[in-house]
Structure formats: C-alpha cells, structure tokens
Design an enzyme around this catalytic site. Structure first.
Site, PDB file in Angstrom:
ATOM      1  N   ASP A 171      -1.365  85.101   6.591  1.00  9.66           N
ATOM      2  CA  ASP A 171      -0.418  86.181   6.878  1.00  9.66           C
ATOM      3  C   ASP A 171      -0.286  87.208   5.750  1.00  9.66           C
ATOM      4  O   ASP A 171       0.512  88.135   5.846  1.00  9.66           O
ATOM      5  CB  ASP A 171       0.962  85.616   7.261  1.00  9.66           C
ATOM      6  CG  ASP A 171       1.491  84.631   6.221  1.00  9.66           C
ATOM      7  OD1 ASP A 171       0.733  84.288   5.281  1.00  9.66           O
ATOM      8  OD2 ASP A 171       2.648  84.210   6.354  1.00  9.66           O
ATOM      9  N   GLU A 225      -0.226  76.007  -7.789  1.00  7.36           N
ATOM     10  CA  GLU A 225      -1.171  76.876  -8.503  1.00  7.36           C
ATOM     11  C   GLU A 225      -1.409  76.352  -9.917  1.00  7.36           C
ATOM     12  O   GLU A 225      -2.556  76.252 -10.377  1.00  7.36           O
ATOM     13  CB  GLU A 225      -0.645  78.325  -8.563  1.00  7.36           C
ATOM     14  CG  GLU A 225      -0.476  78.995  -7.199  1.00  7.36           C
ATOM     15  CD  GLU A 225       0.864  78.708  -6.514  1.00  7.36           C
ATOM     16  OE1 GLU A 225       1.637  77.857  -7.038  1.00  7.36           O
ATOM     17  OE2 GLU A 225       1.137  79.312  -5.460  1.00  7.36           O
TER      18      GLU A 225
END
Ligand SMILES: *[C@@H]1O[C@H](CO)[C@@H](O)[C@H](O)[C@H]1NC(C)=O
Ligand SMILES: *[C@@H]1O[C@H](CO)[C@@H](O)[C@H](O)[C@H]1NC(C)=O
Ligand SMILES: *[C@@H]1O[C@H](CO)[C@@H](O)[C@H](O)[C@H]1NC(C)=O
Length: 349
Positions: free
Chosen positions: A204, A290
C-alpha cells in the site's frame, strides 16, 4: 491588237494581280497565325520548364529532409539498442512484498503491479499470508506480463501468532514469516546473482520510479527518506556535510539501533546470501523489525549509505489504504466467492 483584245488582256492582268494580292495576303495571315501559335507553344513550354524546375527543387528539398530523417532514425536506433543493452546490465532489484487477503488487496496490488511492470530489471517476490497462492494474484501477474519476472509464494503466519493478534494490546508484527520466506527463496534461487539489491516494499505504499535508480546504486546498504510516516511529514536520515549518516529525524522510538521504516532502506543481495540466519523475528519488540534485520546482517549505522541526493529527496511514501467500511455481513461474504455477484467478485478476487 484590237481594243477588245487589249481590254480582255488588261482584265486578265487585273485578275492575276488581284489573285496574287489575295494569295499574298492569305499567306501573310497564315504565317502570322502560325507564328502566334509557335509563340504560345514556347510560352507554354517555358511555363512547363519553370514548373518542372520548381518541382525538382522541391524534390531535392524533400530528399534532403529524408536524408536528415534517416540520419536521425539511425541515431535513435543506435541509442535504443544502447539503452536496451544498458538496461540489461542494470543491477537487479528484488522487490519483496508480503501481502494478505483483505477487500482492498486486489486494488492495492493492481496499483503496485502497474508501477513495477514499468521498471527494468526488477524481480517481484510476492509472498501471501495464506495456505497457497491465490488465483487473483496469479491472474494479475499474468496480466502484467510479469510471470517470468516474479515469484509467487505463500506461507501462513503460525496459528499461535495469529491468536495473540486478536489481543488488542498485542500488535502482531506483519509479514515476518513472509519476508523470511522471501529471503530463503533468494538464498536458494538467486545466490549466484552478481549484482542485486533487496528491497521490502509493502503493497500500500507509493513508489516513485526514481526510487529504483537509488536502490540499484547501493553498495552494501542504502537509506533514504520516507514521506508521511511515523507522525511526521518525512522521516529521514540526517546526513553530515562529509556525506555520512549521523542521525535520524524519527520521533517514534528514536533509541532503536536503526530508527527507520521498512521502506527506507535496501541491502545488497550478497549480504543476504552470506548471512544465512539473517531475517525477521516474532521475538522482538514492536518497531524493531528493521533494526533486528539490519543488525542480523552485521550492519551498523556507519555502514549506511545516504541516497536520494544525500537524503534530501522523497521517492517513497508510507501511504496506507483505508480499511473498507463494509457491514459484518458483506465482510463475511467476501470470504466466500460463491456468495458474491459477478462484479463483486471482480472487485476483490
Ligand atoms: C503470543 O503467543 C505466543 C504463543 O502462544 C507466545 O509465546 C507469546 O508470548 C505471545 N506474545 C504475547 C505478547 O502475548
Ligand atoms: C553488491 O555487492 C557486490 C559485491 O559483493 C558488488 O559487486 C555490487 O556492485 C554491489 N551492489 C549491487 C547493487 O549489487
Ligand atoms: C563526518 O562528519 C561527522 C559529523 O561532523 C563526524 O562525526 C564523522 O566522524 C565524519 N566522518 C568522516 C569519515 O569523516
């Protein structure tokens, strides 16, 4: 000679003179007529000559223009094959997209796929959070002519992890299993690829074509700003004048080793191949995926290469698709294609 004879003779002479005068006059008229005819013919021929000369000049001009055009085309053809050659030699971008079935999924993947289909030397790894690959995604890849330049995988998130997903205090880290499956796929199938960069691109987000040029430029790990994310207009690495990353603008959990979004970096494929255990994990605090991944590749902040004009340009935005406002009944119906009308099915499946 008698008078009568003389008169006859004179009359005859007169007649001869008159006839001669008439003949002479007629001849003259004839001559001037043919002279006029000739002059008209000459004029006409001269007009024709002028016309032909003009036409000739025109044709010569056209020939010249054609020659210029040919030269132009030859240059274009040469540039085109050079560009094709250059494109073929670009480092490969491995674009990893974890995706999950929901009413907006088809719309999101259509938009993303139509961006990616224009990028040269890109390999799209789609990993569904599902038991098996869906027809919807297979058909989409087919329509995009990307079946040869993509991998369509499916792996389910373990049931126990789904269970605490229903706990409102627990935020399930999304895409853990799916991203790890993509890493495994890369190690198994693309380990020998010499030049390649791996990027995690959610379905998205919004991607500028220029992002892919930046991804290809990385040496080990590249970073860049991400627009509208983490409650900020932009979340960006801070770059010192000597070109090193000295900090981050992140407001959310800035104490993380790498306070950056998944969309903010790409790593060299060789790092993934070399570090076989590197990956994502369910066992790390929220927002640390991350950091966990980059640390597992044995990277530190000093390794970050600022890209996108020293992190001054934004080529990716953390946009989010609004959840469809569907009634419970409709939401239930989306799970069973048999209950959907033809256009309803076409909208989501
Ligand atoms: C989520 O569920 C797993 C398996 O039941 C458990 O090990 C883990 O601690 C749970 N996490 C939280 C935050 O409840
Ligand atoms: C990745 O590393 C290899 C050496 O391991 C290097 O040749 C390549 O240029 C690097 N960058 C990319 C995008 O492949
Ligand atoms: C670059 O500049 C930063 C901040 O001024 C400094 O901390 C760092 O040591 C410098 N790095 C190099 C390689 O010069």
């Amino acid at each position: 000679m008698s008078d009568a004879l003389l008169i006859k003779f004179l009359a005859l002479m007169g007649f001869v003179v008159v006839v001669n005068v008439i003949l002479f006059w007629r001849q003259n008229v004839d001559m001037s007529e043919s002279k006029a005819d000739l002059e008209a013919t000459i004029q006409m021929l001269e007009r024709k000559k002028t016309n032909l000369l003009m036409k000739n000049t025109d044709l010569e001009r056209q020939a010249h223009r054609m020659a210029l055009k040919m030269e132009h085309l030859e240059i274009e053809v040469r540039d085109y094959s050079q560009a094709r050659h250059d494109r073929k030699n670009l480092p490969m971008v491995f674009f990893v997209t974890p995706t999950k079935r929901r009413p907006e999924q088809k719309a999101d993947l259509t938009r993303l796929g139509q961006t990616l289909a224009h990028i040269p030397n890109l390999f799209w790894i789609l990993v569904e959070d599902a038991e098996g690959p869906s027809d919807m995604i297979r058909d989409l890849l087919d329509r995009l002519k990307m079946t040869q330049t993509s991998a369509h995988l499916a792996v389910s998130t373990p049931e126990k992890m789904r269970m605490n997903a229903s706990d409102p205090n627990w935020k399930l880290p999304r895409g853990v299993e799916q991203r790890n499956a993509a890493l495994e796929y890369l190690r198994t199938n693309h380990a020998s690829w010499h030049r390649g960069a791996v990027y995690f691109g959610d379905d998205d987000n919004t991607y500028d074509w220029r992002l892919f040029d930046e991804i290809r430029k990385i040496n080990r790990v590249g970073v860049w700003p991400v627009g509208i994310v983490g409650g900020l207009i932009v979340e960006a690495p801070i770059v010192a004048s000597n070109g090193t990353v000295t900090g981050f603008t992140a407001k959310w959990k800035p104490e993380r080793p790498f306070p950056i979004d998944m969309a903010a970096f790409a790593v060299n494929l060789s790092l993934i191949v070399e570090n076989r255990d590197a990956g994502f994990s369910f066992d790390v605090p929220r927002g640390y995926q991350e950091s966990h991944f980059l640390t597992s590749l044995k990277l530190s902040r000093n390794d970050l290469e600022p890209r996108a004009d020293f992190c001054s340009k934004v080529y990716v935005w953390h946009t989010r698709t609004e959840k469809a406002q569907l009634s419970k009944k409709d939401l239930q119906r989306t799970l069973d294609p048999a209950q959907l009308s033809e256009p309803e099915r076409n909208a989501i499946a």
